[in-house]
Motif scaffolding. Structure first.
Motif, PDB file in Angstrom:
ATOM      1  N   LEU A  15       0.831  -1.203   0.000  1.00 15.00           N
ATOM      2  CA  LEU A  15       0.000   0.000   0.000  1.00 15.00           C
ATOM      3  C   LEU A  15       0.863   1.250   0.000  1.00 15.00           C
ATOM      4  N   ILE A  19       0.908   4.599  -2.577  1.00 14.57           N
ATOM      5  CA  ILE A  19       0.782   5.980  -2.081  1.00 14.57           C
ATOM      6  C   ILE A  19       1.989   6.802  -2.515  1.00 14.57           C
ATOM      7  N   ASN A 106      -9.503   4.628   7.324  1.00 12.69           N
ATOM      8  CA  ASN A 106      -9.352   4.157   5.951  1.00 12.69           C
ATOM      9  C   ASN A 106      -9.761   2.695   5.804  1.00 12.69           C
ATOM     10  N   ASN A 109      -9.757   1.544   0.984  1.00 12.47           N
ATOM     11  CA  ASN A 109      -8.560   1.307   0.186  1.00 12.47           C
ATOM     12  C   ASN A 109      -7.349   0.879   1.013  1.00 12.47           C
ATOM     13  N   TYR A 110      -7.414   1.018   2.323  1.00 12.06           N
ATOM     14  CA  TYR A 110      -6.357   0.496   3.197  1.00 12.06           C
ATOM     15  C   TYR A 110      -6.868  -0.729   3.944  1.00 12.06           C
ATOM     16  N   LEU A 204      -5.639   4.842  -3.575  1.00 14.23           N
ATOM     17  CA  LEU A 204      -4.281   4.944  -3.034  1.00 14.23           C
ATOM     18  C   LEU A 204      -3.464   5.992  -3.783  1.00 14.23           C
ATOM     19  N   THR A 292      -0.770   7.568   8.165  1.00 13.56           N
ATOM     20  CA  THR A 292      -0.420   6.535   7.187  1.00 13.56           C
ATOM     21  C   THR A 292       1.009   6.052   7.386  1.00 13.56           C
TER      22      THR A 292
END
Length: 310
Positions: A15, A19, A106, A109-110, A204, A292
């Protein structure tokens, strides 16, 4: 230590790479974050929400259990963050930004990729995560829009914005069609699949683009608030989730999925709302970024503790 390194390498770093790619693209091409934001809000997020709710087997008991957990978890988080903003004596705009940075996490998408990787694609834990994602899609598109606009817009204007969000219609539609066994036409199913498959990568990348476009101006008070937001989201979040699962008498797999779902960083939605409605953009974007970054460590620890405790 090997377990933690495996989780870090296989669950979290993929992930992070996406990002980082988004941030690099923003630096190279100065992409339009508002366009990407609208694509996520109005196209990709509703598509994956409909597909997951329409296709995933979710029992009535599991639905009720996860809804109860989400309600208790939201109340506990709200009480905690409200205590912090009152002690900090924030103005209205900052209060809403701080709340959003903690309450909205999140889960899509996380959370979905982490769930899939951590539990090896288990359909039960995926169903749990999808229900959490449903709640986390509804709240930013209703309460989130209200809270960032309440201090500067009237109720009619806020209501019009909320009613324009497609996800609030997609969720009941998907549940109704699944409950009544209404088939989806093949052409619609194919188109929906294309959009849903694009969601995780697009979201992301959008997060990376937003982080890459920030001004990165630091002030002492802002740094303190970001630190508090990160602690409340990444440390207090999974701790509260664990405490809430204890009296509910959940099976180990469901409890583990809920705890892991609560450990993810601040949602991109909080930053997108801040950008869309011009409310504490710098704080909101940096809260997403630092939560994040630090989640690489904290999510790894949470998953490791869940594995060793189950």
């Amino acid at each position: 230590m090997d377990l933690f390194l495996t989780i870090l390498w296989n669950n979290v770093l993929p992930l992070t790479v996406m990002i980082g790619l988004g941030a690099a693209l923003q630096r190279l091409f100065s992409l339009d974050i508002r366009t990407l934001s609208k694509l996520n809000f109005y196209v990709f997020s509703p598509a994956i929400m409909f597909q997951l709710l329409y296709t995933t087997e979710i029992s009535t008991r599991l639905f009720g259990t996860v809804m109860l957990f989400c309600l208790l978890f939201m109340i506990a988080q709200y009480a905690l963050v409200e205590t912090v903003v009152r002690l900090r004596r924030h103005r209205a705009g900052m209060r809403s930004a701080m709340r959003n940075s903690v309450l909205f996490y999140n889960s899509a998408n996380y959370g979905i990729p982490i769930n899939q990787l951590a539990f090896s694609g288990n359909p039960h834990t995926l169903a749990v995560q999808i229900l959490v994602m449903m709640v986390q899609s509804l709240i930013p598109n209703t309460y989130g829009i209200y809270t960032v606009n309440a201090h500067k817009a009237d109720w009619r204007q806020i209501r019009r914005i909320i009613l324009g969000m497609p996800v609030i219609y997609v969720i009941p539609l998907a549940l109704m069609m699944r409950g009544l066994n209404v088939p989806l036409p093949e052409f619609a199913d194919i188109s929906l699949g294309y959009l849903a498959n694009a969601f995780i990568g697009m979201a992301l990348l959008t997060l990376g683009v937003q982080l890459g476009s920030m001004k990165w101006s630091f002030h002492k008070s802002l740094a303190l608030d970001i630190g508090l937001s990160v602690m409340l989201r990444l440390v207090a979040g999974p701790l509260l989730a664990w405490l809430i699962t204890l009296p509910l008498g959940l099976d180990a797999l469901t409890a583990s999925a809920l705890i892991v779902s609560s450990a993810v960083p601040t949602s991109l939605s909080s930053a997108l709302l801040a950008v869309e409605f011009d409310n504490e953009k710098e704080f909101s974007s940096q809260a997403v970024f630092f939560s994040t970054v630090f989640s690489i460590v904290t999510v790894t620890i949470v998953i490791g503790l869940v594995y060793t405790g189950s």
